[in-house]
Design a protein around this motif. Structure first.
Motif, PDB file in Angstrom:
ATOM      1  N   PHE A 199      30.268  33.048  31.508  1.00 27.67           N
ATOM      2  CA  PHE A 199      30.891  34.129  32.268  1.00 27.67           C
ATOM      3  C   PHE A 199      32.402  33.922  32.345  1.00 27.67           C
ATOM      4  CE2 PHE A 199      32.405  35.899  36.308  1.00 27.67           C
ATOM      5  CZ  PHE A 199      32.156  37.233  36.053  1.00 27.67           C
ATOM      6  N   LEU A 200      32.841  32.708  32.656  1.00 32.58           N
ATOM      7  CA  LEU A 200      34.276  32.449  32.763  1.00 32.58           C
ATOM      8  C   LEU A 200      34.983  32.606  31.418  1.00 32.58           C
ATOM      9  CD1 LEU A 200      34.282  29.407  35.208  1.00 32.58           C
ATOM     10  CD2 LEU A 200      34.969  31.753  35.685  1.00 32.58           C
ATOM     11  N   ALA A 201      34.366  32.131  30.345  1.00 26.70           N
ATOM     12  CA  ALA A 201      34.970  32.258  29.019  1.00 26.70           C
ATOM     13  C   ALA A 201      35.066  33.720  28.601  1.00 26.70           C
ATOM     14  CB  ALA A 201      34.163  31.466  27.994  1.00 26.70           C
ATOM     15  N   MET A 202      34.005  34.470  28.827  1.00 26.48           N
ATOM     16  CA  MET A 202      34.022  35.883  28.443  1.00 26.48           C
ATOM     17  C   MET A 202      34.984  36.678  29.320  1.00 26.48           C
ATOM     18  SD  MET A 202      32.475  36.166  25.866  1.00 26.48           S
ATOM     19  CE  MET A 202      31.143  36.798  24.988  1.00 26.48           C
ATOM     20  N   PHE A 203      35.066  36.344  30.596  1.00 22.62           N
ATOM     21  CA  PHE A 203      36.004  37.018  31.478  1.00 22.62           C
ATOM     22  C   PHE A 203      37.442  36.749  31.040  1.00 22.62           C
ATOM     23  CE2 PHE A 203      38.665  37.124  35.327  1.00 22.62           C
ATOM     24  CZ  PHE A 203      38.502  38.456  35.658  1.00 22.62           C
ATOM     25  N   LEU A 204      37.729  35.511  30.666  1.00 24.77           N
ATOM     26  CA  LEU A 204      39.060  35.172  30.184  1.00 24.77           C
ATOM     27  C   LEU A 204      39.378  35.918  28.885  1.00 24.77           C
ATOM     28  CD1 LEU A 204      41.625  33.453  30.496  1.00 24.77           C
ATOM     29  CD2 LEU A 204      40.456  31.679  29.191  1.00 24.77           C
ATOM     30  N   MET A 205      38.405  35.995  27.989  1.00 23.40           N
ATOM     31  CA  MET A 205      38.601  36.743  26.748  1.00 23.40           C
ATOM     32  C   MET A 205      38.813  38.227  27.031  1.00 23.40           C
ATOM     33  SD  MET A 205      35.948  34.867  24.147  1.00 23.40           S
ATOM     34  CE  MET A 205      36.000  36.207  22.999  1.00 23.40           C
ATOM     35  N   PHE A 245      45.037  42.963  27.825  1.00 20.75           N
ATOM     36  CA  PHE A 245      46.490  43.027  27.755  1.00 20.75           C
ATOM     37  C   PHE A 245      47.021  43.182  26.337  1.00 20.75           C
ATOM     38  CE2 PHE A 245      46.169  40.704  31.869  1.00 20.75           C
ATOM     39  CZ  PHE A 245      46.741  41.697  32.642  1.00 20.75           C
ATOM     40  N   MET A 246      46.227  42.826  25.331  1.00 20.17           N
ATOM     41  CA  MET A 246      46.739  42.806  23.962  1.00 20.17           C
ATOM     42  C   MET A 246      46.388  44.036  23.132  1.00 20.17           C
ATOM     43  SD  MET A 246      46.596  38.968  22.583  1.00 20.17           S
ATOM     44  CE  MET A 246      45.292  38.092  23.392  1.00 20.17           C
ATOM     45  N   VAL A 247      45.296  44.724  23.423  1.00 17.14           N
ATOM     46  CA  VAL A 247      44.866  45.838  22.575  1.00 17.14           C
ATOM     47  C   VAL A 247      44.798  47.123  23.389  1.00 17.14           C
ATOM     48  CG1 VAL A 247      43.587  44.350  21.006  1.00 17.14           C
ATOM     49  CG2 VAL A 247      42.413  45.373  22.929  1.00 17.14           C
ATOM     50  N   GLN A 248      44.716  48.243  22.675  1.00 14.41           N
ATOM     51  CA  GLN A 248      44.595  49.534  23.335  1.00 14.41           C
ATOM     52  C   GLN A 248      43.217  49.665  23.973  1.00 14.41           C
ATOM     53  OE1 GLN A 248      45.222  52.300  20.193  1.00 14.41           O
ATOM     54  NE2 GLN A 248      47.432  51.936  20.096  1.00 14.41           N
ATOM     55  N   LEU A 263      24.312  35.576  27.130  1.00 14.09           N
ATOM     56  CA  LEU A 263      25.512  36.254  26.663  1.00 14.09           C
ATOM     57  C   LEU A 263      25.384  37.767  26.826  1.00 14.09           C
ATOM     58  CD1 LEU A 263      28.127  35.214  25.455  1.00 14.09           C
ATOM     59  CD2 LEU A 263      27.168  35.585  23.207  1.00 14.09           C
ATOM     60  N   SER A 264      24.201  38.303  26.625  1.00 17.41           N
ATOM     61  CA  SER A 264      23.983  39.738  26.807  1.00 17.41           C
ATOM     62  C   SER A 264      24.179  40.155  28.261  1.00 17.41           C
ATOM     63  CB  SER A 264      22.577  40.133  26.361  1.00 17.41           C
ATOM     64  OG  SER A 264      22.442  39.998  24.986  1.00 17.41           O
ATOM     65  N   VAL A 265      23.756  39.307  29.182  1.00 14.18           N
ATOM     66  CA  VAL A 265      23.956  39.610  30.602  1.00 14.18           C
ATOM     67  C   VAL A 265      25.439  39.653  30.929  1.00 14.18           C
ATOM     68  CG1 VAL A 265      23.601  38.736  32.945  1.00 14.18           C
ATOM     69  CG2 VAL A 265      21.717  38.714  31.306  1.00 14.18           C
ATOM     70  N   VAL A 266      26.184  38.675  30.448  1.00 16.23           N
ATOM     71  CA  VAL A 266      27.623  38.635  30.710  1.00 16.23           C
ATOM     72  C   VAL A 266      28.325  39.825  30.064  1.00 16.23           C
ATOM     73  CG1 VAL A 266      29.726  37.324  30.308  1.00 16.23           C
ATOM     74  CG2 VAL A 266      27.659  36.145  31.006  1.00 16.23           C
ATOM     75  N   LEU A 267      27.993  40.118  28.824  1.00 16.96           N
ATOM     76  CA  LEU A 267      28.601  41.267  28.154  1.00 16.96           C
ATOM     77  C   LEU A 267      28.194  42.582  28.816  1.00 16.96           C
ATOM     78  CD1 LEU A 267      28.290  40.129  24.455  1.00 16.96           C
ATOM     79  CD2 LEU A 267      30.387  40.393  25.772  1.00 16.96           C
ATOM     80  N   GLY A 268      26.979  42.636  29.330  1.00 19.01           N
ATOM     81  CA  GLY A 268      26.553  43.826  30.057  1.00 19.01           C
ATOM     82  C   GLY A 268      27.377  44.034  31.322  1.00 19.01           C
TER      83      GLY A 268
END
Length: 110
Positions: free
Chosen positions: A6-12, A18-21, A73-78
């Motif tokens: 969760f922390l890694a995906m949140f950071l990503m 901030f970097m992409v549209q 990972l699916s839960v976090v991405l969801g």
């Protein structure tokens, strides 16, 4: 492990926000969610096809690990997708029938 995911995906997510549209951000994270969902489905399929024994073999253990990893990972991405599409989800669940902007109103005017 889920907390680290969760922390890694949140950071990503914060970095990509901030970097992409916004449209590219929605595409990236939606495709990531669909890909994780598909890999989880494949892992479930391989576990089911391999049969059910009393003792797990090394092959089944690998698929259970894939299932656990990509399921988490699916839960976090969801959750990230829910955050990105929160306005649309809010409109779906809490809008009244009078707020619809579907094609029905354009048919009445024509």
């Amino acid at each position: 492990m889920e907390l680290y995911l969760f922390l890694a995906m949140f950071l990503m997510y914060v970095l990509t926000a901030f970097m992409v549209q916004k449209r590219v951000l929605n595409r990236i994270w939606s495709l990531a969610f669909m890909l994780c969902f598909a890999i989880t489905a494949v892992a479930i399929g391989f576990i089911r096809v391999s049969g059910q024994d009393v003792m797990m073999s090394a092959n089944e253990l690998n698929w259970y690990y894939m299932l656990y990893l990509f399921g988490s990972l699916s839960v976090v991405l969801g959750l990230i997708n829910l955050w990105m599409y929160r306005k649309a989800v809010f409109r779906v669940f809490f809008s009244s029938a009078d707020d619809d902007d579907d094609d029905d109103s354009s048919k009445k005017e024509a």
